[in-house]
Scaffold this motif. Structure first.
Motif, PDB file in Angstrom:
ATOM      1  N   UNK A  23       0.580  -0.876  -0.435  1.00  0.00           N
ATOM      2  CA  UNK A  23       0.423   0.073   0.016  1.00  0.00           C
ATOM      3  C   UNK A  23       0.912   1.031  -0.083  1.00  0.00           C
ATOM      4  N   UNK A  24       2.321   1.438   0.119  1.00  0.00           N
ATOM      5  CA  UNK A  24       3.217   2.441   0.251  1.00  0.00           C
ATOM      6  C   UNK A  24       2.630   3.538   1.746  1.00  0.00           C
ATOM      7  N   UNK A  25       2.340   1.994   3.069  1.00  0.00           N
ATOM      8  CA  UNK A  25       2.060   3.634   3.650  1.00  0.00           C
ATOM      9  C   UNK A  25       3.248   2.499   4.913  1.00  0.00           C
ATOM     10  N   UNK A  26       3.373   3.969   6.091  1.00  0.00           N
ATOM     11  CA  UNK A  26       4.024   3.774   7.135  1.00  0.00           C
ATOM     12  C   UNK A  26       3.609   2.644   8.646  1.00  0.00           C
ATOM     13  N   UNK A  27       1.790   2.885   8.294  1.00  0.00           N
ATOM     14  CA  UNK A  27       1.608   2.196   8.942  1.00  0.00           C
ATOM     15  C   UNK A  27      -0.271   2.050   8.825  1.00  0.00           C
ATOM     16  N   UNK A  75      -8.729  -4.075   5.317  1.00  0.00           N
ATOM     17  CA  UNK A  75      -9.587  -4.908   3.710  1.00  0.00           C
ATOM     18  C   UNK A  75      -9.717  -4.471   2.561  1.00  0.00           C
ATOM     19  N   UNK A  76      -8.246  -4.054   2.232  1.00  0.00           N
ATOM     20  CA  UNK A  76      -7.714  -3.124   1.133  1.00  0.00           C
ATOM     21  C   UNK A  76      -5.705  -3.605   1.216  1.00  0.00           C
ATOM     22  N   UNK A  77      -5.659  -5.127   0.218  1.00  0.00           N
ATOM     23  CA  UNK A  77      -4.440  -5.534   0.304  1.00  0.00           C
ATOM     24  C   UNK A  77      -3.645  -5.164  -0.791  1.00  0.00           C
ATOM     25  N   UNK A  78      -3.636  -4.205  -1.736  1.00  0.00           N
ATOM     26  CA  UNK A  78      -2.838  -3.983  -3.128  1.00  0.00           C
ATOM     27  C   UNK A  78      -3.308  -2.519  -3.197  1.00  0.00           C
ATOM     28  N   UNK A  79      -2.739  -1.249  -3.223  1.00  0.00           N
ATOM     29  CA  UNK A  79      -2.639   0.187  -3.550  1.00  0.00           C
ATOM     30  C   UNK A  79      -4.011  -0.455  -4.814  1.00  0.00           C
ATOM     31  N   UNK A  80      -4.064  -0.646  -5.964  1.00  0.00           N
ATOM     32  CA  UNK A  80      -4.628  -0.641  -6.893  1.00  0.00           C
ATOM     33  C   UNK A  80      -5.297  -2.366  -6.903  1.00  0.00           C
ATOM     34  N   UNK A  81      -6.295  -2.148  -6.881  1.00  0.00           N
ATOM     35  CA  UNK A  81      -7.175  -3.664  -6.275  1.00  0.00           C
ATOM     36  C   UNK A  81      -8.729  -3.847  -6.916  1.00  0.00           C
ATOM     37  N   UNK A  82      -8.600  -3.767  -8.460  1.00  0.00           N
ATOM     38  CA  UNK A  82     -10.102  -3.374  -8.801  1.00  0.00           C
ATOM     39  C   UNK A  82     -10.162  -4.595  -9.886  1.00  0.00           C
TER      40      UNK A  82
END
Length: 564
Positions: free
Chosen positions: A261-265, A272-279
């Protein structure tokens, strides 16, 4: 087509006459000394129950298919007005059976599990708690009406309970955060209402348990959930094992999740989100989806494939949403017509796909259970249902590429991660409920503090911004806590057995299918632990087993997750 034939042959049964007939057999059972006649009476009563159950299921299906159909609205009201008399007759017959002098011989003939469940159910019905049940249902309706009326405006878009999951799984993190904050704001407005209603529910349920002769609701819930082979002490040990082996190792997955996700925390709105682009999008036509599942099961499980094909041939599928159709998902089995029925409002998104697979797996399990001798066997309990439906979902992941229009592997990985989050949350809810039923005088602020503490224990890898989002109010959003108390832990226990099956499936696909078939065969004939043992799966109440299952699963999942 079977379902079309049922429409032509439909005839209302006389529920009171059926109840009187069961009462007649109860009196006859009490008088006879003949063992053969007793067995014949059990069979005759089972025939009546199958007739009633088929009538009920068919009316419910037609009632759900079209709310504007006045005829089946009337038929459903007829059932509601008269079903108590039928239930009372069944209770009388069951008690007569349990008091029989030949009980031990009857247990050998029909199976100990049948009588164990029968005795449990009798203890729940032998005293009048109708008034308390009416008050409980009244409160639940007030809560439901309040939830259904809620709508949140986010960037000129209306978010309701029906489309909430779509927004919480959006790839737009800022949007997810806005939704979470709006939910939090709404909870602040509603928290006194929900807290008061939940307190009333806890008090009423405590009174029900006491009136039925239990020390409290926790003891009652073990019986109500038909926990024959394990009790609340086992549940406590199970939750401790989950904290020790899953909560403490979940960072292996969430560290990868943060990188993806490109996040620190990670915050609650990231779970419920496991990929930056999840379409990823599943097949849009549910009938084509079902056909493809059937085709892929032919080699490894021809029986399941045949059951699905039979539903097509019987025309016992209603899968698309439409006006006046109930917004629910369920599977039925009509005993007297030997046909399963699947009812969904399928739309091509993750949430509906998950419901679709769960509903299908339950229909398959119910069909297998229909081969049992008596109708009491045909309804497996929630823990074994969850074990099977989770296992079946992992089988579907094996050919997921054929069920999605794009990026199917992302969906499969996301599902596998979600199961871990679910187990943790179900255990959290279970421990939270337990604390309130143990001390029914807990005040509002204490409840929120209990939930915050438990959230930190089960989700130590999730960051909490106390200035923006009060995780202590998260429980207000969980319907099952209000509607089906002490059920969540059954889901967690079943999911762990599902993970065990997944590990087996990766090691030896052919052997795993054998285990699944054995699980199906015994799901409604044996208690949970016996079914698990006969299937060659591990006892989830042993700490080392939970450790082995979770660590192996997490290691395999981490390797898979990193590669996508």
């Amino acid at each position: 087509m079977k379902f079309d034939e049922i429409k032509k042959l439909y005839k209302r049964i006389d529920i009171i006459s059926e109840a009187n007939l069961i009462n007649f057999y109860a009196n006859r059972l009490a008088r006879t000394k003949s063992f053969d006649e007793k067995n014949s009476i059990i069979r005759e009563v089972d025939i009546i129950k199958r007739r009633y159950d088929s009538f009920y299921e068919y009316v419910f299906i037609r009632f759900a298919q079209d709310s504007s159909d006045k005829f089946f609205n009337g038929e459903f009201k007829y059932i509601e007005d008269n079903e108590d008399e039928f239930k009372k007759a069944c209770v009388k017959f069951a008690q007569t059976l349990l008091d029989d002098d030949d009980l031990d011989k009857l247990k050998k003939r029909w199976g100990k599990y049948f009588f164990d469940k029968l005795e449990i159910k009798q203890n729940l019905f032998y005293k009048d708690v109708i008034g308390l049940n009416i008050n409980e249902n009244k409160i639940l309706k007030e809560i439901s009406d309040r939830r259904n009326a809620i709508s949140i405006s986010i960037d000129n878009e209306i978010v309701t309970s029906r489309n909430l999951i779509t927004h919480l799984t959006s790839p737009d993190r800022e949007k997810r955060k806005k939704v979470a904050l709006a939910m939090n704001k709404n909870n602040v407005k509603s928290k006194d209402f929900y807290a008061e209603k939940y307190r009333d529910l806890v008090v009423i349920r405590h009174k029900i348990a006491k009136r039925l002769g239990f020390d409290g609701y926790l003891d009652f819930s073990d019986k109500d959930r038909c926990r024959i082979d394990y009790d609340h002490n086992d549940i406590i040990n199970f939750r401790n094992s989950i904290k020790k082996h899953l909560a403490s190792n979940m960072h292996i997955i969430t560290d990868i999740q943060k990188k993806k996700l490109g996040v620190d925390s990670l915050y609650t709105y990231d779970m419920r989100v496991y990929f930056k682009e999840h379409n990823t999008i599943p097949i849009k036509d549910p009938y084509l989806l079902l056909k493809k599942i059937s085709e892929n099961l032919k080699n490894d499980s021809p029986f399941l494939s045949k059951v699905i094909d039979k539903m097509f041939n019987d025309n016992s599928l209603d899968l698309n949403p439409r006006k006046d159709k109930a917004k629910i998902t369920f599977a039925s089995y009509l005993h007297n017509f030997d046909t399963s029925f699947i009812f969904t409002n399928y739309e091509a998104n993750h949430s509906e796909f998950n419901k679709f697979i769960t509903c299908l797996s339950y229909a398959l399990l119910n069909y297998q259970s229909s081969y049992n001798e008596i109708i009491e066997y045909t309804s497996p309990e929630d823990d074994i249902i969850r074990a099977y439906t989770t296992a079946f979902s992992f089988i579907v992941m094996n050919f997921i590429n054929e069920l999605f229009l794009n990026d199917a592997k992302k969906y499969a990985t996301a599902y596998k991660i979600k199961v871990l989050y679910d187990i943790l949350f179900y255990c959290l809810i279970s421990e939270f409920e337990e604390s309130l039923y143990l001390d029914i005088k807990t005040d509002i602020d204490e409840r929120y503090e209990i939930f915050r503490k438990l959230h930190a224990e089960y989700f130590p890898f999730i960051s909490v911004d106390k200035n923006e989002f009060d995780v202590g109010m998260w429980w207000l959003n969980y319907n099952n806590l209000f509607n089906t108390p002490m059920l969540s832990i059954n889901y967690a226990i079943g999911d762990i057995s599902g993970l065990d099956f997944c590990n087996n499936f990766l090691d030896d696909k052919k052997d795993a299918f054998k285990k699944m078939n054995t699980l199906m065969d015994n799901a409604s004939k044996e208690d949970f632990l016996t079914s698990i043992k006969l299937s060659g799966l591990k006892n989830p109440f042993i700490d080392d087993n939970v450790k082995d299952i979770t660590i192996k699963y997490i290691e395999n999942l981490a390797n898979e997750y990193k590669k996508i």
